[in-house]
Design a protein around this motif. Structure first.
Motif, PDB file in Angstrom:
ATOM      1  N   LEU A 298       0.833  -1.204   0.000  1.00  0.00           N
ATOM      2  CA  LEU A 298       0.000   0.000   0.000  1.00  0.00           C
ATOM      3  C   LEU A 298       0.869   1.256   0.000  1.00  0.00           C
ATOM      4  CD1 LEU A 298      -2.747   1.421   0.245  1.00  0.00           C
ATOM      5  CD2 LEU A 298      -2.565   1.128   2.726  1.00  0.00           C
ATOM      6  N   VAL A 299       1.880   1.286   0.840  1.00  0.00           N
ATOM      7  CA  VAL A 299       2.760   2.452   0.907  1.00  0.00           C
ATOM      8  C   VAL A 299       3.433   2.688  -0.437  1.00  0.00           C
ATOM      9  CG1 VAL A 299       4.874   3.373   1.964  1.00  0.00           C
ATOM     10  CG2 VAL A 299       3.091   2.351   3.393  1.00  0.00           C
ATOM     11  N   ALA A 300       3.878   1.622  -1.102  1.00  0.00           N
ATOM     12  CA  ALA A 300       4.510   1.770  -2.417  1.00  0.00           C
ATOM     13  C   ALA A 300       3.529   2.348  -3.437  1.00  0.00           C
ATOM     14  CB  ALA A 300       5.041   0.423  -2.905  1.00  0.00           C
ATOM     15  N   MET A 301       2.263   1.960  -3.339  1.00  0.00           N
ATOM     16  CA  MET A 301       1.257   2.440  -4.290  1.00  0.00           C
ATOM     17  C   MET A 301       0.953   3.924  -4.117  1.00  0.00           C
ATOM     18  SD  MET A 301      -1.372  -0.793  -4.260  1.00  0.00           S
ATOM     19  CE  MET A 301      -2.591   0.018  -5.277  1.00  0.00           C
TER      20      MET A 301
ATOM     21  N   LEU B 286       1.936  10.371  -0.397  1.00  0.00           N
ATOM     22  CA  LEU B 286       2.501  10.563   0.941  1.00  0.00           C
ATOM     23  C   LEU B 286       3.542  11.677   0.939  1.00  0.00           C
ATOM     24  CD1 LEU B 286       2.942   6.858   2.142  1.00  0.00           C
ATOM     25  CD2 LEU B 286       1.341   8.544   3.046  1.00  0.00           C
ATOM     26  N   ALA B 287       4.392  11.699  -0.080  1.00  0.00           N
ATOM     27  CA  ALA B 287       5.413  12.748  -0.175  1.00  0.00           C
ATOM     28  C   ALA B 287       4.766  14.118  -0.333  1.00  0.00           C
ATOM     29  CB  ALA B 287       6.353  12.449  -1.350  1.00  0.00           C
ATOM     30  N   ALA B 288       3.704  14.208  -1.145  1.00  0.00           N
ATOM     31  CA  ALA B 288       3.008  15.484  -1.328  1.00  0.00           C
ATOM     32  C   ALA B 288       2.348  15.940  -0.026  1.00  0.00           C
ATOM     33  CB  ALA B 288       1.963  15.361  -2.439  1.00  0.00           C
ATOM     34  N   ALA B 289       1.760  15.001   0.701  1.00  0.00           N
ATOM     35  CA  ALA B 289       1.124  15.346   1.976  1.00  0.00           C
ATOM     36  C   ALA B 289       2.165  15.834   2.980  1.00  0.00           C
ATOM     37  CB  ALA B 289       0.357  14.140   2.530  1.00  0.00           C
ATOM     38  N   LYS B 290       3.308  15.176   3.009  1.00  0.00           N
ATOM     39  CA  LYS B 290       4.382  15.591   3.917  1.00  0.00           C
ATOM     40  C   LYS B 290       4.859  17.005   3.574  1.00  0.00           C
ATOM     41  CE  LYS B 290       8.961  14.197   5.505  1.00  0.00           C
ATOM     42  NZ  LYS B 290      10.024  13.192   5.363  1.00  0.00           N
ATOM     43  N   ALA B 291       5.044  17.278   2.283  1.00  0.00           N
ATOM     44  CA  ALA B 291       5.486  18.609   1.853  1.00  0.00           C
ATOM     45  C   ALA B 291       4.444  19.666   2.210  1.00  0.00           C
ATOM     46  CB  ALA B 291       5.761  18.614   0.352  1.00  0.00           C
ATOM     47  N   ALA B 292       3.171  19.354   2.013  1.00  0.00           N
ATOM     48  CA  ALA B 292       2.100  20.301   2.348  1.00  0.00           C
ATOM     49  C   ALA B 292       2.056  20.559   3.851  1.00  0.00           C
ATOM     50  CB  ALA B 292       0.756  19.772   1.858  1.00  0.00           C
ATOM     51  N   ALA B 293       2.261  19.515   4.642  1.00  0.00           N
ATOM     52  CA  ALA B 293       2.251  19.684   6.103  1.00  0.00           C
ATOM     53  C   ALA B 293       3.408  20.572   6.547  1.00  0.00           C
ATOM     54  CB  ALA B 293       2.326  18.322   6.787  1.00  0.00           C
ATOM     55  N   ARG B 294       4.560  20.391   5.924  1.00  0.00           N
ATOM     56  CA  ARG B 294       5.710  21.228   6.263  1.00  0.00           C
ATOM     57  C   ARG B 294       5.468  22.677   5.869  1.00  0.00           C
ATOM     58  NH1 ARG B 294      10.444  17.113   5.023  1.00  0.00           N
ATOM     59  NH2 ARG B 294      10.768  16.441   7.161  1.00  0.00           N
ATOM     60  N   ALA B 295       4.855  22.883   4.723  1.00  0.00           N
ATOM     61  CA  ALA B 295       4.613  24.239   4.231  1.00  0.00           C
ATOM     62  C   ALA B 295       3.584  24.979   5.080  1.00  0.00           C
ATOM     63  CB  ALA B 295       4.146  24.192   2.776  1.00  0.00           C
TER      64      ALA B 295
ATOM     65  N   GLN C 247       3.742  16.828  12.499  1.00  0.00           N
ATOM     66  CA  GLN C 247       2.888  15.777  13.036  1.00  0.00           C
ATOM     67  C   GLN C 247       2.753  14.645  12.037  1.00  0.00           C
ATOM     68  OE1 GLN C 247       1.622  15.918  16.190  1.00  0.00           O
ATOM     69  NE2 GLN C 247       2.776  17.807  16.391  1.00  0.00           N
ATOM     70  N   GLY C 248       2.412  13.459  12.519  1.00  0.00           N
ATOM     71  CA  GLY C 248       2.146  12.330  11.624  1.00  0.00           C
ATOM     72  C   GLY C 248       3.406  11.561  11.324  1.00  0.00           C
ATOM     73  N   PHE C 249       3.365  10.804  10.229  1.00  0.00           N
ATOM     74  CA  PHE C 249       4.501   9.991   9.843  1.00  0.00           C
ATOM     75  C   PHE C 249       5.023  10.431   8.491  1.00  0.00           C
ATOM     76  CE2 PHE C 249       0.877   7.819   8.057  1.00  0.00           C
ATOM     77  CZ  PHE C 249       1.329   7.421   6.812  1.00  0.00           C
ATOM     78  N   SER C 250       6.246  10.089   8.234  1.00  0.00           N
ATOM     79  CA  SER C 250       6.864  10.455   6.962  1.00  0.00           C
ATOM     80  C   SER C 250       6.888   9.243   6.034  1.00  0.00           C
ATOM     81  CB  SER C 250       8.285  10.951   7.200  1.00  0.00           C
ATOM     82  OG  SER C 250       9.088   9.868   7.629  1.00  0.00           O
ATOM     83  N   VAL C 251       7.199   9.497   4.788  1.00  0.00           N
ATOM     84  CA  VAL C 251       7.328   8.417   3.818  1.00  0.00           C
ATOM     85  C   VAL C 251       8.402   7.452   4.282  1.00  0.00           C
ATOM     86  CG1 VAL C 251       7.944   7.851   1.438  1.00  0.00           C
ATOM     87  CG2 VAL C 251       6.498   9.833   1.917  1.00  0.00           C
TER      88      VAL C 251
END
Length: 111
Positions: free
Chosen positions: A77-80, A85-94, A103-107
């Motif tokens: 699932l993570v690979a799919m 996930l990377a976009a969500a992480k970038a948005a959370a950082r921004a 917050q949360g988990f990273s890729v």
């Protein structure tokens, strides 16, 4: 089972059975009660991965109940969804204030 902060059902059960046992019957009972009062209301069933079972999903589809079930994290699932996930992480950082923890988990954590 809750609707917002309102308790609709609670079952005490043994620990040696699947948590989803009896869920179709319980959901059917509650949906029937809701639709008696509000026949055209949209019902969305949200549950964790312990309830993501074919019988419950099929019942929902046959009875006009939308559903959203969590899925346990797994490597496939993570690979799919790696790009999402990377976009969500970038948005959370921004969106976070400077110096605030992320917050949360990273890729990387998901691998």
């Amino acid at each position: 089972m809750f609707c917002g902060r309102h308790l609709l059902a609670a079952k005490l059960r043994r620990a040696d059975i699947d948590a989803s046992v009896g869920s179709v019957e319980e959901v059917a009972r509650i949906v029937r009660q809701i639709r008696t009062r509000w026949p055209f209301v949209r019902i969305v069933l949200r549950a964790d991965s312990g309830f993501a079972r074919e019988t419950l999903m099929a019942w929902c589809e046959q009875n006009d109940v939308d559903y959203l079930f969590g899925l346990a994290r797994n490597a496939r699932l993570v690979a799919m969804i790696e790009q999402e996930l990377a976009a969500a992480k970038a948005a959370a950082r921004a969106d976070r204030p400077p110096g605030a923890p992320l917050q949360g988990f990273s890729v990387e954590d998901a691998r």
